[in-house]
Design an enzyme around this catalytic site. Structure first.
Site, short mmCIF file in Angstrom:
data_model
loop_
_atom_site.label_atom_id
_atom_site.label_comp_id
_atom_site.label_asym_id
_atom_site.label_seq_id
_atom_site.Cartn_x
_atom_site.Cartn_y
_atom_site.Cartn_z
NE ARG A 126 -4.14 -1.85 1.91
CZ ARG A 126 -4.09 -2.92 2.71
NH1 ARG A 126 -3.17 -3.00 3.64
NH2 ARG A 126 -4.99 -3.86 2.57
CE LYS A 148 -1.34 13.61 -14.35
NZ LYS A 148 -1.71 14.12 -15.69
CD GLU A 190 5.87 15.76 -22.74
OE1 GLU A 190 5.29 16.80 -22.36
OE2 GLU A 190 5.32 14.63 -22.72
CE LYS A 242 4.68 17.37 -14.09
NZ LYS A 242 4.83 16.11 -14.76
CD GLU A 252 -4.96 15.83 -15.23
OE1 GLU A 252 -3.78 15.51 -15.16
OE2 GLU A 252 -5.72 15.47 -16.14
NE ARG A 262 -0.06 16.55 -12.73
CZ ARG A 262 0.72 15.81 -11.96
NH1 ARG A 262 0.50 15.76 -10.68
NH2 ARG A 262 1.71 15.12 -12.48
CG ASN A 266 -3.41 16.27 -19.40
OD1 ASN A 266 -2.38 15.67 -19.08
ND2 ASN A 266 -4.49 16.29 -18.64
CG HIS A 269 -0.13 14.87 -23.25
ND1 HIS A 269 0.53 16.05 -23.48
CD2 HIS A 269 0.78 14.05 -22.65
CE1 HIS A 269 1.78 15.95 -23.04
NE2 HIS A 269 1.95 14.74 -22.54
CG HIS A 273 -1.99 9.87 -24.40
ND1 HIS A 273 -2.60 10.17 -23.21
CD2 HIS A 273 -0.66 10.08 -24.21
CE1 HIS A 273 -1.67 10.56 -22.33
NE2 HIS A 273 -0.50 10.51 -22.92
CG HIS A 286 5.03 10.39 -24.37
ND1 HIS A 286 3.67 10.24 -24.54
CD2 HIS A 286 5.19 11.44 -23.51
CE1 HIS A 286 3.04 11.15 -23.80
NE2 HIS A 286 3.93 11.89 -23.17
P1 NAD Z 1 11.74 6.05 -22.38
O1 NAD Z 1 11.67 5.88 -20.94
O2 NAD Z 1 11.24 4.96 -23.25
O3 NAD Z 1 13.26 6.36 -22.79
C1 NAD Z 1 13.57 6.58 -24.14
C2 NAD Z 1 14.72 5.68 -24.63
O4 NAD Z 1 15.95 6.16 -24.16
C3 NAD Z 1 14.63 4.25 -24.17
O5 NAD Z 1 15.10 3.40 -25.19
C4 NAD Z 1 15.60 4.21 -22.99
O6 NAD Z 1 16.10 2.93 -22.72
C5 NAD Z 1 16.67 5.11 -23.49
N1 NAD Z 1 17.47 5.79 -22.48
C6 NAD Z 1 17.04 6.37 -21.35
N2 NAD Z 1 18.02 7.05 -20.76
C7 NAD Z 1 19.12 6.88 -21.53
C8 NAD Z 1 20.46 7.37 -21.46
N3 NAD Z 1 20.84 8.24 -20.52
N4 NAD Z 1 21.32 6.99 -22.41
C9 NAD Z 1 20.91 6.18 -23.42
N5 NAD Z 1 19.67 5.71 -23.57
C10 NAD Z 1 18.78 6.06 -22.62
O7 NAD Z 1 10.97 7.38 -22.85
P2 NAD Z 1 10.79 8.82 -22.20
O8 NAD Z 1 10.62 9.71 -23.34
O9 NAD Z 1 11.81 9.11 -21.18
O10 NAD Z 1 9.40 8.70 -21.41
C11 NAD Z 1 8.18 8.49 -22.06
C12 NAD Z 1 7.19 7.94 -21.07
O11 NAD Z 1 7.00 8.87 -20.02
C13 NAD Z 1 5.83 7.65 -21.64
O12 NAD Z 1 5.39 6.41 -21.21
C14 NAD Z 1 4.96 8.74 -21.07
O13 NAD Z 1 3.61 8.36 -20.94
C15 NAD Z 1 5.60 8.97 -19.74
N6 NAD Z 1 5.35 10.29 -19.16
C16 NAD Z 1 4.93 10.34 -17.88
C17 NAD Z 1 4.72 11.56 -17.29
C18 NAD Z 1 4.33 11.61 -15.84
O14 NAD Z 1 4.02 12.71 -15.34
N7 NAD Z 1 4.34 10.52 -15.13
C19 NAD Z 1 4.91 12.74 -18.00
C20 NAD Z 1 5.35 12.66 -19.31
C21 NAD Z 1 5.56 11.42 -19.89
N1 GLY Z 2 2.72 15.32 -17.88
C1 GLY Z 2 1.43 15.70 -17.39
C2 GLY Z 2 1.34 15.77 -15.92
O1 GLY Z 2 2.27 15.47 -15.20
O2 GLY Z 2 0.31 16.13 -15.42
#
Ligand code: NAD
Ligand code: GLY
Length: 374
Positions: A126, A148, A190, A242, A252, A262, A266, A269, A273, A286
């Site tokens: 939990r 998130k 982003e 942010k 949100e 919040r 988006n 987005h 998505h 993404h």
């Molecule tokens: P990712 O985590 O897939 O990383 C992108 C690529 O880079 C992958 O192949 C990874 O292995 C590689 N990589 C990472 N760090 C590296 C480094 N230092 N050197 C070499 N390779 C490296 O993608 P991302 O763009 O970081 O994240 C996208 C995800 O984040 C999506 O799932 C999206 O929905 C999520 N997201 C979440 C939030 C949130 O608030 N929680 C906000 C925005 C996006």
């Molecule tokens: N990336 C959108 C949020 O964190 O709300």
């Protein structure tokens, strides 16, 4: 050296710091001890097969040197592994290693790893502590801050998850040296989204930085000291924006409408998505999808008379300077429409084609702060 941003969630008074400091990965142990207030505990490092050979050794060593007992769990690389099955196997691993509520999880990776690690931390026993060590630009400026967490499901992206804030965020921009140019472009998209929402100084700062990144070799950005400093400041400014939004509206809230809702984060987005889902999370990064989504939302806003032509053109120019985006014209509109149906933002309005995008468009147009300079 380095800088920090304090994140404070108002209703719960939950506080943590994002430390942004070049070369700080080697200090991950001392940092974790400070965030957690202890060293006599186990830490599970969640990472993936691409990142592990480059950074896992350094982080493990830093944590163990401080006294933590470390474990690592390595997932395959890719957005398609951000699913329930990864959560299940990781939870099982934590259980087998007898992780207790006094133990913690460290996320070492991009947004995918961060979202999985955070969600596992939210539901294991939990809720246990977790720390974010983001390694992509996107994760540094966006996903590692704000709490998130979640996974994708067959019915849509990020539809199962929880709000669970980390105990701290450690950002070492030097790790971006190993990131592919395409991932830098995704992160910059982003950043442009947040900059457009923030307007003013952040928008100008982001625009200026785009020139450094589009010069070519990313590693050169960090071999020059003055660039490193400038870049730390840029990441800090993005996080500051942010965190102000998150502080005001952590969950949100559906009812809260205002400049700090919040929902404005988006921006772009809904369409992003849908593009990701309709291409099975394999075709677009993404951030690239967000680049397309931002332009789509802006164009829609213009057609609805909510945004002027010059602002749309300015946005188009800035997104273009983030780097090349994969073409999307081959994706069938029906596929996109079907994917839009499952977007979580449609839940408050009856679905009729693009209506979720229209509502997002209204939100975004109200929120976009930058103005065409002429
Ligand atoms: P990712 O985590 O897939 O990383 C992108 C690529 O880079 C992958 O192949 C990874 O292995 C590689 N990589 C990472 N760090 C590296 C480094 N230092 N050197 C070499 N390779 C490296 O993608 P991302 O763009 O970081 O994240 C996208 C995800 O984040 C999506 O799932 C999206 O929905 C999520 N997201 C979440 C939030 C949130 O608030 N929680 C906000 C925005 C996006
Ligand atoms: N990336 C959108 C949020 O964190 O709300």
């Amino acid at each position: 050296m380095g800088t920090s941003v304090r994140v404070k969630i108002r209703p719960t008074s939950w506080k943590y710091e994002a430390i942004i400091s070049t070369g700080s990965l080697a200090e991950a142990g001392r940092w974790a001890a400070k965030c957690l207030g202890r060293t006599e505990s186990k830490i599970a490092i969640l990472t993936n097969r691409k990142i592990a050979p480059i950074y896992l050794g350094l982080v493990t060593h830093a944590l163990e040197r401080t006294g933590f007992e470390t474990y690592s769990f390595i997932l395959p690389d890719g957005e398609r592994y951000k699913n329930l099955s990864s959560i299940e196997t990781f939870l099982q691993y934590l259980g087998e290693k007898n992780f207790q509520r006094t133990d913690a999880i460290v996320s070492l990776g991009g947004g995918v790893i961060g979202d999985i690690a955070g969600f596992a931390a939210a539901i294991y026993l939990r809720g246990i502590d977790f720390l974010q060590v983001p390694t992509t630009l996107l994760a540094m400026i966006d996903s590692s801050v704000g709490g998130k967490t979640g996974i994708n499901t067959p019915f849509g992206k990020n539809l199962v998850g929880a709000f669970h804030q980390p105990r701290g965020v450690l950002i070492d921009p030097a790790v971006l040296c190993t990131l592919e140019q395409r991932e830098i472009t995704a992160g910059l998209c982003e950043a442009v989204k947040q900059a457009a929402l923030a307007g003013g100084k952040l928008f100008d700062q982001t625009r200026e930085l785009l020139d450094v990144f589009t010069e070519g070799d990313v590693s050169k950005v960090f071999t020059r000291k003055e660039n490193a400093r400038r870049f730390e400041q840029f990441i800090a400014a993005q996080i500051r924006f942010k965190s102000e939004i998150v502080a005001a509206d952590e969950r949100e809230s559906a009812r809260y409408v205002g400049p700090k809702s919040r929902k404005i984060l988006n921006f772009g987005h809904t369409f992003a998505h849908a593009l990701e889902k309709s291409t099975d999370y394999r075709y677009l990064r993404h951030g690239e999808a967000v680049g397309h989504g931002v332009l789509f939302a802006a164009e829609l806003s213009k057609r609805l008379g909510l945004l002027d032509k010059d602002s749309v053109n300015l946005l188009r120019d800035v997104v273009r300077r983030c780097g090349p985006l994969p073409q999307i014209h081959h994706i069938a509109p029906d596929e996109i429409r079907t994917a839009l149906r499952y977007d979580k933002k449609t839940s408050t309005e009856r679905f009729n084609g693009f209506c979720s995008s229209k509502s997002e468009s209204r939100e975004s147009s109200r929120a976009i702060k930058f103005r065409h300079p002429f």
